[in-house]
Design an enzyme around this catalytic site. Structure first.
Site, short mmCIF file in Angstrom:
data_model
loop_
_atom_site.label_atom_id
_atom_site.label_comp_id
_atom_site.label_asym_id
_atom_site.label_seq_id
_atom_site.Cartn_x
_atom_site.Cartn_y
_atom_site.Cartn_z
N ILE A 138 0.84 -1.20 0.00
CA ILE A 138 0.00 0.00 0.00
C ILE A 138 0.88 1.25 0.00
O ILE A 138 1.74 1.39 0.87
CB ILE A 138 -0.91 0.04 1.25
CG1 ILE A 138 -1.75 -1.22 1.36
CG2 ILE A 138 -1.81 1.27 1.21
CD1 ILE A 138 -2.52 -1.33 2.67
N LYS A 207 4.32 -1.34 13.67
CA LYS A 207 3.93 -0.53 12.52
C LYS A 207 3.30 0.79 12.97
O LYS A 207 3.52 1.85 12.34
CB LYS A 207 2.95 -1.32 11.65
CG LYS A 207 3.58 -2.55 11.01
CD LYS A 207 2.54 -3.44 10.36
CE LYS A 207 3.18 -4.69 9.77
NZ LYS A 207 2.17 -5.64 9.24
#
Length: 430
Positions: A138, A207
């Site tokens: 992404i 993340k």
């Protein structure tokens, strides 16, 4: 990059590394047009250079000696794809100190050693790029870093672990329990044999640290914010909230500003079905960002896998080639835990699951304890699901502080008619 040829060294020829080689072979003409340079994958280093990877490689390019990359003055960009902390940290630092740009997908390493790595890059006037470390293929970090740079980011909500999302999706769609879906995910290769990192929220947390750095310019270590996994989610939790309230359960990483403080947390969250994040299913990832100027922005796609992640890795290489002087906006950041809002001070609506004997006065006692801790009830449901003596009780509260909720549930769990430890899930309210 002193001439028209860019030499790349690849450390790690595993799943993602083989994807990098495949894309370079398949799309080299396009990549060279976009970079206006000749791209030469000069050397590939791995401990195992004999196992077939499904892509043809000149044997002269293969080596088991990492110094064939790190000591080669002609190599401009080093791609690190071995993962973990060591020796990856040593390889990255040596490459940076040798004046080489670095591309990595190693979110764990960046989350733990951010200052050390970024300082080394700045001191040597080279770039460290890591788009593939969050969200796989992404396009996420660069847009957050650049396209949304004019915004004061208000909030970031991320479904950023495919294994956990796959498990919750299967539980929702098929009414299965956690253990059976986990076993199926392992059999299909969607989950590692040791899934602790994924299902307990640690992968999401690492993340989220990187998203928080780029979104808010704050560096927060995992041990200083709340991280909770999905092992305690049951089919009953899913069915009740979906059928009765129109909510789905997702493992959500949250970083947002509230009351001039920063909240950073990872936990299962109830999301309304009409929210864009509710439709992120299976192994896909989704990140929902709100800026003060742009409003809500949703980024969605494959968060893992050989080719999607390799796509982001090569994208980073092109960005370095085309913009070698571009710097990370925030640079080294010293952690300041005092700027964080403690999970105990967070206010939310809550879903509570209790299991109690069906005796007169039980609900009255539960409601009384909640009231004593300033928690009001929005709805309550009592359903007998089997022939056992205990009955599940599902409660949804109005907004309350987490500290009050935990204190109340501790008292409720001490009641003689309560037969299982209570469980609660936070409800997303924007």
């Amino acid at each position: 990059m002193k001439n028209d040829t860019v030499n790349i060294g690849l450390i790690g020829f595993g799943t993602i590394g083989s994807g990098v080689v495949t894309i370079l072979k398949q799309n080299m003409d396009l990549i060279e047009k976009k970079s206006r340079k000749k791209i030469n994958l000069k050397k590939i280093v791995d401990l195992d250079i004999s196992t077939p990877r499904g892509v043809d490689v000149d044997p002269e390019k293969l080596s088991t000696n990492v110094d064939d990359i790190l000591e080669d003055e002609d190599i401009d960009i080093v791609i690190e794809l071995i993962g973990g902390y060591l020796p990856a940290l040593d390889f990255i630092l040596k490459a940076l100190n040798k004046g080489k740009h670095v591309v990595t997908a190693n979110k764990a390493l960046l989350a733990k050693h951010w200052d050390e790595i970024i300082s080394a890059a700045e001191e040597n006037q080279v770039k460290i790029s890591f788009e593939a470390s969050v969200g796989g293929g992404i396009p996420l970090l660069q847009p957050l870093n650049e396209s949304l740079a004019a915004n004061n980011i208000q909030s970031i909500y991320g479904i950023i672990n495919g294994t956990a999302n796959y498990i919750l999706t299967k539980m929702t769609q098929e009414g299965l329990n956690f253990d059976s879906v986990l076993n199926e995910a392992q059999d299909k290769g969607y989950a590692e044999q040791d899934t602790t990192f994924d299902v307990e929220g640690h992968d999401t947390a690492q993340k989220l640290i990187l998203l928080t750095i780029l979104g808010f310019g704050k560096y927060v270590k995992e041990e200083n914010f709340h991280v909770e996994g999905i092992r305690n989610i049951t089919p009953e939790d899913i069915i009740f909230n979906l059928e009765e309230r129109g909510y789905v359960i997702k493992l959500l990483g949250i970083s947002r500003k509230t009351d001039n403080e920063l909240e950073v947390r990872v936990h299962p969250t109830l999301i309304p079905q009409d929210h864009l994040l509710a439709s992120v299913n299976g192994v896909f990832n989704g990140v929902y960002i709100e800026g003060d100027a742009v409003g809500p922005v949703m980024m969605y796609g494959q968060g893992a896998g050989s080719m999607p992640t390799a796509s982001a890795v090569i994208g980073d290489c092109l960005d370095i080639i085309n913009n070698p002087q571009k710097e990370i906006p925030f640079g080294p950041l010293k952690e300041n835990p005092a700027s964080l809002k403690s999970i105990e001070n967070v206010k939310s609506k809550y879903y509570i699951r209790l299991k109690a004997l069906d005796h007169p006065g039980v609900l009255h006692s539960i409601a009384g304890i909640l009231s004593d801790f300033n928690i009001s009830i929005e709805s309550v449901s009592q359903k007998k699901l089997d022939d056992g003596p205990a009955v599940p009780i599902f409660i949804v509260t109005h907004k309350a502080s987490e500290n009050d909720l935990r204190s109340a549930l501790k008292k409720i769990d001490e009641l003689k008619d309560i037969k299982e430890k209570s469980m609660f899930i936070r409800i997303l309210e924007e």
